[in-house]
Design a protein around this motif. Structure first.
Motif, short mmCIF file in Angstrom:
data_model
loop_
_atom_site.label_atom_id
_atom_site.label_comp_id
_atom_site.label_asym_id
_atom_site.label_seq_id
_atom_site.Cartn_x
_atom_site.Cartn_y
_atom_site.Cartn_z
N LYS A 29 41.37 5.84 -17.91
CA LYS A 29 41.82 7.02 -17.17
C LYS A 29 44.19 6.80 -16.23
O LYS A 29 44.31 7.01 -17.06
CB LYS A 29 41.65 8.09 -15.49
CG LYS A 29 39.68 8.54 -16.55
CD LYS A 29 39.14 9.04 -14.94
CE LYS A 29 38.03 8.88 -15.25
NZ LYS A 29 37.02 9.58 -13.56
N GLU A 30 44.30 5.92 -16.30
CA GLU A 30 45.14 4.84 -15.55
C GLU A 30 46.00 5.20 -17.56
O GLU A 30 47.57 5.89 -16.91
CB GLU A 30 45.14 3.28 -14.68
CG GLU A 30 46.50 3.33 -14.08
CD GLU A 30 46.32 2.13 -14.11
OE1 GLU A 30 46.97 0.63 -13.72
OE2 GLU A 30 44.83 1.79 -13.04
N LEU A 31 45.91 4.51 -18.18
CA LEU A 31 46.47 4.12 -19.65
C LEU A 31 46.40 5.50 -19.72
O LEU A 31 48.06 6.09 -20.60
CB LEU A 31 45.60 2.88 -20.79
CG LEU A 31 45.25 1.88 -20.26
CD1 LEU A 31 44.50 1.17 -20.70
CD2 LEU A 31 46.97 1.14 -20.05
N ILE A 32 45.59 6.45 -19.94
CA ILE A 32 45.80 7.68 -20.39
C ILE A 32 47.65 8.23 -19.85
O ILE A 32 48.09 8.71 -20.07
CB ILE A 32 44.65 8.26 -20.50
CG1 ILE A 32 43.88 7.81 -21.88
CG2 ILE A 32 44.70 9.89 -21.74
CD1 ILE A 32 41.91 8.27 -21.07
N GLY A 33 46.85 8.21 -18.86
CA GLY A 33 48.09 8.93 -17.81
C GLY A 33 49.61 8.82 -17.49
O GLY A 33 50.51 9.03 -18.30
N LEU A 34 49.10 6.98 -17.90
CA LEU A 34 50.64 6.23 -18.31
C LEU A 34 51.42 7.14 -19.73
O LEU A 34 52.44 7.12 -19.66
CB LEU A 34 51.01 5.02 -18.60
CG LEU A 34 51.75 3.95 -19.10
CD1 LEU A 34 52.46 4.34 -17.54
CD2 LEU A 34 51.36 2.46 -18.88
N ALA A 83 33.47 9.18 -25.09
CA ALA A 83 34.25 10.27 -24.30
C ALA A 83 34.51 9.75 -22.80
O ALA A 83 35.15 10.85 -22.02
CB ALA A 83 34.73 11.58 -25.10
N LYS A 84 33.10 9.32 -22.61
CA LYS A 84 33.32 9.21 -20.97
C LYS A 84 34.62 8.04 -20.56
O LYS A 84 34.69 6.77 -21.21
CB LYS A 84 32.33 8.19 -20.52
CG LYS A 84 31.41 9.69 -20.45
CD LYS A 84 29.60 9.15 -19.90
CE LYS A 84 29.01 10.31 -20.39
NZ LYS A 84 27.37 9.73 -20.30
N PHE A 85 35.49 7.78 -20.07
CA PHE A 85 37.02 7.22 -19.46
C PHE A 85 36.09 6.36 -18.07
O PHE A 85 36.14 7.66 -17.45
CB PHE A 85 37.76 7.70 -19.48
CG PHE A 85 38.12 8.85 -21.03
CD1 PHE A 85 38.39 7.70 -21.73
CD2 PHE A 85 38.89 9.61 -21.30
CE1 PHE A 85 38.66 8.13 -23.39
CE2 PHE A 85 38.86 10.69 -22.40
CZ PHE A 85 39.09 9.52 -23.73
#
Length: 92
Positions: free
Chosen positions: A26-31, A19-21
Protein backbone atom coordinates in the motif's frame (compact mmCIF):
# COMPACT_ATOMS: atom_id res chain seq x y z
CA UNK A 1 -17.91 -30.46 -5.13
CA UNK A 2 -14.21 -31.13 -5.72
CA UNK A 3 -11.51 -28.58 -6.37
CA UNK A 4 -11.57 -28.98 -10.17
CA UNK A 5 -15.33 -28.40 -10.24
CA UNK A 6 -14.92 -25.35 -8.01
CA UNK A 7 -12.29 -24.01 -10.40
CA UNK A 8 -14.50 -24.75 -13.43
CA UNK A 9 -17.59 -23.09 -11.95
CA UNK A 10 -15.63 -20.01 -10.87
CA UNK A 11 -15.87 -20.73 -7.16
CA UNK A 12 -12.07 -20.57 -6.87
CA UNK A 13 -10.46 -17.31 -7.83
CA UNK A 14 -6.71 -17.63 -7.16
CA UNK A 15 -6.06 -14.18 -8.65
CA UNK A 16 -8.02 -12.59 -5.78
CA UNK A 17 -5.31 -13.59 -3.33
CA UNK A 18 -2.85 -11.52 -5.36
CA UNK A 19 -5.08 -8.46 -4.96
CA UNK A 20 -4.75 -8.33 -1.17
CA UNK A 21 -2.09 -5.78 -0.34
CA UNK A 22 -0.05 -5.61 2.82
CA UNK A 23 1.11 -2.31 4.35
CA UNK A 24 4.37 -2.30 2.40
CA UNK A 25 2.52 -2.71 -0.90
CA UNK A 26 0.00 0.00 0.00
CA UNK A 27 2.84 2.37 0.83
CA UNK A 28 4.58 1.66 -2.47
CA UNK A 29 1.37 2.17 -4.44
CA UNK A 30 0.81 5.49 -2.69
CA UNK A 31 4.36 6.57 -3.51
CA UNK A 32 3.94 5.47 -7.12
CA UNK A 33 0.71 7.48 -7.44
CA UNK A 34 2.21 10.60 -5.87
CA UNK A 35 5.24 10.46 -8.16
CA UNK A 36 3.04 9.90 -11.20
CA UNK A 37 0.95 12.96 -10.30
CA UNK A 38 4.10 15.08 -9.93
CA UNK A 39 5.46 13.82 -13.24
CA UNK A 40 2.26 14.29 -15.25
CA UNK A 41 1.88 17.81 -13.90
CA UNK A 42 5.08 18.72 -15.75
CA UNK A 43 4.20 17.07 -19.08
CA UNK A 44 2.66 18.55 -22.21
CA UNK A 45 -0.51 17.01 -23.65
CA UNK A 46 1.53 15.06 -26.21
CA UNK A 47 3.94 13.81 -23.53
CA UNK A 48 0.99 12.76 -21.33
CA UNK A 49 -0.42 10.74 -24.22
CA UNK A 50 2.95 9.05 -24.75
CA UNK A 51 3.20 8.34 -21.03
CA UNK A 52 -0.29 6.78 -21.01
CA UNK A 53 0.73 4.51 -23.89
CA UNK A 54 3.86 3.59 -21.96
CA UNK A 55 1.78 2.69 -18.87
CA UNK A 56 -0.63 0.62 -20.99
CA UNK A 57 2.26 -1.39 -22.46
CA UNK A 58 3.80 -1.82 -19.02
CA UNK A 59 0.44 -3.03 -17.64
CA UNK A 60 0.14 -5.59 -20.46
CA UNK A 61 3.67 -6.85 -19.80
CA UNK A 62 2.86 -7.20 -16.09
CA UNK A 63 -0.34 -9.12 -16.84
CA UNK A 64 1.54 -11.51 -19.14
CA UNK A 65 4.25 -12.04 -16.52
CA UNK A 66 1.69 -12.63 -13.76
CA UNK A 67 -0.24 -15.10 -15.93
CA UNK A 68 2.95 -16.98 -16.81
CA UNK A 69 4.06 -17.08 -13.16
CA UNK A 70 0.63 -18.46 -12.17
CA UNK A 71 0.74 -21.12 -14.90
CA UNK A 72 4.31 -22.12 -14.08
CA UNK A 73 3.48 -22.35 -10.38
CA UNK A 74 0.39 -24.43 -11.09
CA UNK A 75 2.37 -26.77 -13.36
CA UNK A 76 5.13 -27.11 -10.78
CA UNK A 77 2.59 -27.95 -8.10
CA UNK A 78 1.02 -30.58 -10.35
CA UNK A 79 4.42 -32.13 -11.09
CA UNK A 80 5.19 -32.25 -7.36
CA UNK A 81 1.88 -33.99 -6.64
CA UNK A 82 2.50 -36.50 -9.46
CA UNK A 83 5.98 -37.25 -8.13
CA UNK A 84 4.66 -37.69 -4.59
CA UNK A 85 1.94 -40.08 -5.80
CA UNK A 86 4.39 -42.08 -7.95
CA UNK A 87 6.95 -42.25 -5.15
CA UNK A 88 4.29 -43.30 -2.65
CA UNK A 89 3.13 -46.11 -4.96
CA UNK A 90 6.73 -47.24 -5.51
CA UNK A 91 7.31 -47.40 -1.74
CA UNK A 92 4.45 -49.85 -1.24
Amino acid sequence: MDILEDLYYGNLLPQEKCAKFDDEMKELIGLLNRNEEKLTATLSAEQKETFEKYKDCNREISEICERNAFLNGFRLGARIIIEVVITKKADR
